[in-house]
Design a protein around this motif. Structure first.
Motif, PDB file in Angstrom:
ATOM      1  N   GLU A   1       0.538  -1.126   0.210  1.00  0.00           N
ATOM      2  CA  GLU A   1       0.357   0.136  -0.201  1.00  0.00           C
ATOM      3  C   GLU A   1       0.770   1.612  -0.566  1.00  0.00           C
ATOM      4  O   GLU A   1       0.286   2.042  -0.392  1.00  0.00           O
ATOM      5  CB  GLU A   1      -0.820   0.288   1.239  1.00  0.00           C
TER       6      GLU A   1
ATOM      7  N   GLY B   1       3.619   1.947  -1.513  1.00  0.00           N
ATOM      8  CA  GLY B   1       4.495   2.323  -1.870  1.00  0.00           C
ATOM      9  C   GLY B   1       3.745   3.654  -3.614  1.00  0.00           C
ATOM     10  O   GLY B   1       2.448   3.268  -3.307  1.00  0.00           O
ATOM     11  N   GLU B   2       3.770   4.149  -4.599  1.00  0.00           N
ATOM     12  CA  GLU B   2       3.507   5.864  -5.202  1.00  0.00           C
ATOM     13  C   GLU B   2       3.949   4.799  -6.762  1.00  0.00           C
ATOM     14  O   GLU B   2       5.290   4.134  -6.768  1.00  0.00           O
ATOM     15  CB  GLU B   2       3.669   6.481  -4.529  1.00  0.00           C
ATOM     16  N   TRP B   3       2.478   5.700  -7.342  1.00  0.00           N
ATOM     17  CA  TRP B   3       2.789   5.594  -8.979  1.00  0.00           C
ATOM     18  C   TRP B   3       3.767   6.261  -9.610  1.00  0.00           C
ATOM     19  O   TRP B   3       3.352   7.335  -9.365  1.00  0.00           O
ATOM     20  CB  TRP B   3       2.221   5.126  -9.957  1.00  0.00           C
ATOM     21  N   GLU B   4       4.926   6.160 -10.543  1.00  0.00           N
ATOM     22  CA  GLU B   4       5.318   6.800 -11.097  1.00  0.00           C
ATOM     23  C   GLU B   4       4.881   7.534 -12.320  1.00  0.00           C
ATOM     24  O   GLU B   4       4.939   6.005 -13.585  1.00  0.00           O
ATOM     25  CB  GLU B   4       6.728   6.279 -11.946  1.00  0.00           C
TER      26      GLU B   4
ATOM     27  N   ALA C   1      -4.182   7.016 -10.487  1.00  0.00           N
ATOM     28  CA  ALA C   1      -2.623   6.366 -10.471  1.00  0.00           C
ATOM     29  C   ALA C   1      -1.447   7.409 -10.925  1.00  0.00           C
ATOM     30  O   ALA C   1      -0.786   7.800 -11.000  1.00  0.00           O
ATOM     31  CB  ALA C   1      -2.488   5.079 -11.518  1.00  0.00           C
TER      32      ALA C   1
ATOM     33  N   ILE D   1       4.174  13.955  -7.689  1.00  0.00           N
ATOM     34  CA  ILE D   1       4.992  12.881  -7.155  1.00  0.00           C
ATOM     35  C   ILE D   1       7.089  13.255  -6.872  1.00  0.00           C
ATOM     36  O   ILE D   1       7.608  13.307  -6.226  1.00  0.00           O
ATOM     37  CB  ILE D   1       4.907  11.202  -6.845  1.00  0.00           C
TER      38      ILE D   1
ATOM     39  N   THR E   1       4.753  16.100  -0.556  1.00  0.00           N
ATOM     40  CA  THR E   1       4.779  15.077  -0.090  1.00  0.00           C
ATOM     41  C   THR E   1       5.968  14.804   1.119  1.00  0.00           C
ATOM     42  O   THR E   1       6.125  15.886   1.281  1.00  0.00           O
ATOM     43  CB  THR E   1       5.589  13.543  -1.254  1.00  0.00           C
TER      44      THR E   1
ATOM     45  N   LYS F   1      11.243  11.830  -2.346  1.00  0.00           N
ATOM     46  CA  LYS F   1      11.939   9.798  -3.385  1.00  0.00           C
ATOM     47  C   LYS F   1      12.889  10.104  -3.463  1.00  0.00           C
ATOM     48  O   LYS F   1      14.183  10.544  -3.236  1.00  0.00           O
ATOM     49  CB  LYS F   1      11.244  10.831  -4.782  1.00  0.00           C
TER      50      LYS F   1
END
Length: 152
Positions: free
Chosen positions: A92, A94-97, A125, A139, A145, A149
């Motif tokens: 959960e 993780g984030e999408w690029e 997403a 992001i 955020t 990153k």
């Protein structure tokens, strides 16, 4: 890691599994299993209780599969419980690029449904959807955020 085939009827579902599987979740797993087959084993303990992979086992059963690939953990009961929670939670976080995801899907002509997306969730997403009238934050924008990153 010793992966082996195990009969679905021998597996014991964890009655205390903290993760629920919506119909949307099961549909995405079903579509993936049908299209790509089982690509990672279900984690079980020595009593064949499922530690990780409950949804895969449920869907494989619904598809009429008789066996699935499993790996038996040597974790203690307490460690296995903690691992099961961590396994679900870490996915959960993780984030999408968004740009990379969109490029990969479009350049490989991947069917969104086969990877668990519909057009709306894919747009969210990839950051291409308005959410509440406001564009989703990029992001790469560290101010938007909670943490910077990590570059690999």
């Amino acid at each position: 890691m010793n992966i082996k085939k195990t009969k679905l009827e021998e597996l014991v579902f964890d009655g205390e599994n903290a993760r629920r599987h919506s119909e949307e979740n099961k549909f995405a797993v079903k579509t993936s299993l049908e299209k790509y087959g089982q690509q990672k084993p279900i984690v079980i303990n020595e009593d064949k209780k499922i530690i990780a992979g409950n949804c895969t086992a449920i869907v494989a059963n619904e598809l009429g599969w008789e066996t699935v690939d499993t790996v038996t953990t040597k974790l203690t009961a307490e460690q296995a419980t903690a691992y099961a929670i961590a396994d679900n939670r870490t996915s959960e976080l993780g984030e999408w690029e968004g740009d990379v995801l969109r490029f990969l899907v479009e350049s490989n002509e991947i069917d969104l449904e086969s990877i668990g997306f519909d057009a709306s969730s894919f747009d969210i997403a990839t950051g291409e959807s308005d959410w509440g009238g406001e564009k989703l934050p990029d992001i790469d924008d560290e101010a938007s955020t909670p943490t910077a990153k990590i570059q690999i």
